[in-house]
Design a protein around this motif. Structure first.
Motif, mmCIF file in Angstrom:
data_model
loop_
_atom_site.group_PDB
_atom_site.id
_atom_site.type_symbol
_atom_site.label_atom_id
_atom_site.label_comp_id
_atom_site.label_asym_id
_atom_site.label_seq_id
_atom_site.Cartn_x
_atom_site.Cartn_y
_atom_site.Cartn_z
ATOM 1 N N SER A 77 -7.763 78.195 4.101
ATOM 2 C CA SER A 77 -8.996 77.528 4.541
ATOM 3 C C SER A 77 -9.959 77.250 3.390
ATOM 4 C CB SER A 77 -9.689 78.362 5.619
ATOM 5 O OG SER A 77 -10.050 79.633 5.121
ATOM 6 N N LEU A 78 -10.096 78.157 2.455
ATOM 7 C CA LEU A 78 -11.030 77.943 1.353
ATOM 8 C C LEU A 78 -10.587 76.786 0.460
ATOM 9 C CD1 LEU A 78 -13.690 79.178 0.287
ATOM 10 C CD2 LEU A 78 -12.304 80.441 -1.365
ATOM 11 N N LEU A 79 -9.274 76.561 0.377
ATOM 12 C CA LEU A 79 -8.755 75.476 -0.457
ATOM 13 C C LEU A 79 -8.982 74.105 0.167
ATOM 14 C CD1 LEU A 79 -5.390 77.077 -1.608
ATOM 15 C CD2 LEU A 79 -7.591 77.040 -2.812
ATOM 16 N N THR A 80 -9.361 74.082 1.434
ATOM 17 C CA THR A 80 -9.587 72.803 2.114
ATOM 18 C C THR A 80 -11.056 72.600 2.491
ATOM 19 O OG1 THR A 80 -9.063 73.758 4.278
ATOM 20 C CG2 THR A 80 -7.251 72.744 3.041
ATOM 21 N N GLY A 81 -11.917 73.479 2.025
ATOM 22 C CA GLY A 81 -13.341 73.306 2.273
ATOM 23 C C GLY A 81 -13.831 73.813 3.614
ATOM 24 N N HIS A 82 -12.996 74.535 4.339
ATOM 25 C CA HIS A 82 -13.428 75.113 5.608
ATOM 26 C C HIS A 82 -14.258 76.369 5.360
ATOM 27 C CE1 HIS A 82 -10.222 72.675 7.519
ATOM 28 N NE2 HIS A 82 -10.993 72.787 8.591
ATOM 29 N N PRO A 83 -15.145 76.689 6.287
ATOM 30 C CA PRO A 83 -15.809 77.993 6.201
ATOM 31 C C PRO A 83 -14.727 79.077 6.223
ATOM 32 C CG PRO A 83 -16.807 76.633 7.918
ATOM 33 C CD PRO A 83 -15.569 75.921 7.453
ATOM 34 N N THR A 84 -14.886 80.074 5.372
ATOM 35 C CA THR A 84 -13.860 81.104 5.231
ATOM 36 C C THR A 84 -14.493 82.481 5.324
ATOM 37 O OG1 THR A 84 -12.554 79.642 3.825
ATOM 38 C CG2 THR A 84 -12.044 81.986 3.718
ATOM 39 N N ARG A 85 -13.976 83.286 6.251
ATOM 40 C CA ARG A 85 -14.448 84.675 6.392
ATOM 41 C C ARG A 85 -14.053 85.469 5.152
ATOM 42 N NH1 ARG A 85 -10.779 84.190 9.967
ATOM 43 N NH2 ARG A 85 -9.835 86.177 9.434
ATOM 44 N N LEU A 86 -14.878 86.422 4.797
ATOM 45 C CA LEU A 86 -14.548 87.290 3.663
ATOM 46 C C LEU A 86 -13.215 87.980 3.869
ATOM 47 C CD1 LEU A 86 -17.898 88.992 2.604
ATOM 48 C CD2 LEU A 86 -16.566 87.287 1.364
ATOM 49 N N SER A 87 -12.931 88.389 5.099
ATOM 50 C CA SER A 87 -11.680 89.097 5.379
ATOM 51 C C SER A 87 -10.453 88.224 5.166
ATOM 52 C CB SER A 87 -11.696 89.650 6.807
ATOM 53 O OG SER A 87 -11.794 88.590 7.736
ATOM 54 N N ALA A 88 -10.639 86.905 5.043
ATOM 55 C CA ALA A 88 -9.510 86.002 4.801
ATOM 56 C C ALA A 88 -9.158 85.922 3.319
ATOM 57 C CB ALA A 88 -9.833 84.604 5.333
ATOM 58 N N LEU A 89 -10.001 86.480 2.489
ATOM 59 C CA LEU A 89 -9.746 86.474 1.046
ATOM 60 C C LEU A 89 -9.041 87.765 0.633
ATOM 61 C CD1 LEU A 89 -13.195 85.164 -0.227
ATOM 62 C CD2 LEU A 89 -11.039 83.891 -0.107
ATOM 63 N N PRO A 90 -8.265 87.710 -0.441
ATOM 64 C CA PRO A 90 -7.698 88.953 -0.967
ATOM 65 C C PRO A 90 -8.836 89.928 -1.265
ATOM 66 C CG PRO A 90 -6.690 87.053 -2.030
ATOM 67 C CD PRO A 90 -7.836 86.538 -1.207
#
Length: 137
Positions: A77-90
């Motif tokens: 999601s972050l690579l496409t400009g969507h809002p991204t939850r912190l938990s979705a990141l490593p």
């Protein structure tokens, strides 16, 4: 003439799980993927949109599918400009500022995580689902 491949949009979809499409003995994640691979030449992996897969995970995907099978993999999601939850990141990137360096690191990890599929000849299309706010021009 181009080949058109038809597959499913995942192997964990709730509708597939409750439909009875998976035979007995194919109810776990591995069994479902193996079953899909006997019926279709490709499947969409949408879980990377929500969290990067690990090399171990994509290695298992490649090992559990036959030659010629393909995974169309959704971009994070972050690579496409969507809002991204912190938990979705490593975990080690959750405190990192949301800047170009973070995107570069995420791109690098995304490519590394998908490398087992590429090496096995199982990497199909990379899917980029952009937000509605992205307009032509």
């Amino acid at each position: 003439m181009a080949n058109i491949l038809i597959g499913t949009c995942g192997w964990t979809d709730r509708a597939l799980l409750t439909s009875g499409w998976y035979p007995p003995g194919h109810r776990d994640t591995e069994g479902r993927l193996r079953h899909c691979a006997t019926r279709f030449p490709l499947v969409e992996a949408d879980s990377p949109y929500y969290a990067l897969p690990t090399v171990r995970t994509t290695t298992h995907w490649a090992e559990r599918t036959p030659d010629g099978f393909r995974f169309d993999v959704k971009a994070h999601s972050l690579l496409t400009g969507h809002p991204t939850r912190l938990s979705a990141l490593p975990e080690d990137l959750r405190e990192h500022p949301r800047d170009d360096a973070l995107l570069t690191e995420l791109w690098t990890r995304y490519a590394e995580d998908l490398d087992p599929l590429r090496r096995a000849g199982r990497l199909g299309t990379l899917l980029f689902q952009y937000p509605l706010s992205l307009a032509p021009g």
